[in-house]
Design an enzyme around this catalytic site. Structure first.
Site, mmCIF file in Angstrom:
data_model
loop_
_atom_site.group_PDB
_atom_site.id
_atom_site.type_symbol
_atom_site.label_atom_id
_atom_site.label_comp_id
_atom_site.label_asym_id
_atom_site.label_seq_id
_atom_site.Cartn_x
_atom_site.Cartn_y
_atom_site.Cartn_z
ATOM 1 N N GLU A 82 0.822 -1.218 0.000
ATOM 2 C CA GLU A 82 0.000 0.000 0.000
ATOM 3 C C GLU A 82 0.855 1.266 0.000
ATOM 4 O OE1 GLU A 82 -1.585 1.737 3.503
ATOM 5 O OE2 GLU A 82 -1.172 -0.031 4.732
ATOM 6 N N LYS A 105 -3.426 -2.585 15.728
ATOM 7 C CA LYS A 105 -2.784 -1.645 16.641
ATOM 8 C C LYS A 105 -3.771 -1.234 17.725
ATOM 9 C CE LYS A 105 0.397 1.040 14.666
ATOM 10 N NZ LYS A 105 0.829 2.082 13.728
#
Ligand code: PSU
Ligand code: MN
Length: 302
Positions: free
Chosen positions: A25, A159
């Site tokens: 990405e 995360k």
């Protein structure tokens, strides 16, 4: 072929010859790390993919085209330019038709990878269900995209700026398998621990490739989330990271940060306030993910 798709010669050659390919990405370059570490990392990650026998395909939107495979100069632009658009799914038609620079998130990168016929995608962390989402409804389009698009994601888990428990619940609802490599616990990016048991554990590359083949052959569309715990020496203890996350969430509230700016703001705040410690972990884990993704891509082509 889709006239909005532009595939680099290296990636086109790999597609034509059934060679292993790993999608990467570009939001992580433009909005996930500071310059020049972002560019160095993006180039090092591409090299890691090559060293492990696969062809890297970094994805971004340039001049009205969804580009699969970028030149080093293009990667440099995404790292340096300040006004690159962060492109999730809803932004794609705007950024394509305006012919502006667009850095693709996990959601948009997966969709473009699928258009090109790429099955494996390595990243750092995915978007998910945010803390306090029961009030804000802030759930990343990465998760809805994972429901439908046949591209497996290798990440270092979720995360803890996000609500990991709610994210896992949402992923379960959407029918997306979650595999952790080599341990029972689901990892939380900076740490191999999260307090949540991984829904599945698989320890070998070939078994993961077999699972992917079985899923898609069964007609079960959508992604598989493959969580790869970061290398031990880069771990940051959860209580240390939690302190910085709390500060980042407070700062976001104070500055009234909303919508698509939330995730980049939190990431930047943490990177700045941990004095690069988190950045080093981030760089190490994405290389590690690229290595594992390449090995899975190689196994898949056998
Ligand atoms: N989490 C990270 N690093 C990142 C991102 C998320 O640890 O770089 C980026 C990815 O591009 C991801 C996007 O797809 O943020 C999610 O943004 P949002 O939460 O606005 O959907
Ligand atoms: Mn959001």
């Amino acid at each position: 072929m889709n006239s909005f798709l532009k595939i680099s010669p290296e990636v086109a050659n790999a597609l034509n010859n059934n060679l292993p390919i790993v999608a990467l990405e570009s939001t992580i370059i433009s909005h996930g790390m500071p310059y020049p570490k972002n560019v160095e990392t993006a180039l090092a990650v591409e090299q890691t993919v090559k060293n492990n026998g696969a062809v890297p395909a970094t994805i971004a939107i340039i001049n009205g085209k969804c580009c699969v495979g970028l030149s080093n100069q293009e990667i440099e632009i995404f790292g340096k330019e300040k006004n690159v658009w962060k492109v999730s799914l809803r932004d794609m038609p705007y950024v394509v038709s305006q012919k502006i620079y667009g850095a693709t998130t996990v959601a948009a990168t997966m969709r473009i990878a699928a258009m090109a016929g790429i099955k494996i995608f390595a990243t750092g962390g995915i978007g998910g269900v945010h803390r306090n989402a029961e009030n804000t409804m802030d759930i990343s389009a990465d998760l809805t995209e994972m429901e439908n698009t046949n591209v497996a994601i290798i990440s270092a888990g979720v995360k803890s700026i996000l609500d990991i428990g709610l994210t896992l619940e949402y992923i379960e609802t959407k029918g997306i398998p979650v595999i952790t490599i080599g341990q029972d616990e689901f990892p939380s990016f900076y740490s191999s621990k999260s307090g949540f048991t991984s829904p599945l554990r698989i320890d070998t590359i070939s078994e993961i490739a077999e699972l992917l083949k079985a899923k898609w052959a069964l007609g079960l569309n959508g992604s598989v989330l493959i969580a790869n715990p970061l290398p031990k020496q880069y771990e940051v203890a959860n209580d240390i990271i939690e302190k910085y996350i709390q500060q980042a969430l407070e700062a976001a509230k104070e500055k009234n940060i909303k919508g698509k700016n939330v995730t980049p703001f939190l990431l930047e705040h943490i990177a700045t306030h941990t004095h690069g410690e988190s950045l080093e972990a981030n760089i190490a884990l994405i290389k590690h993910n690229a290595e594992i993704a390449s090995k899975i891509a190689v196994s898949l082509t056998k």
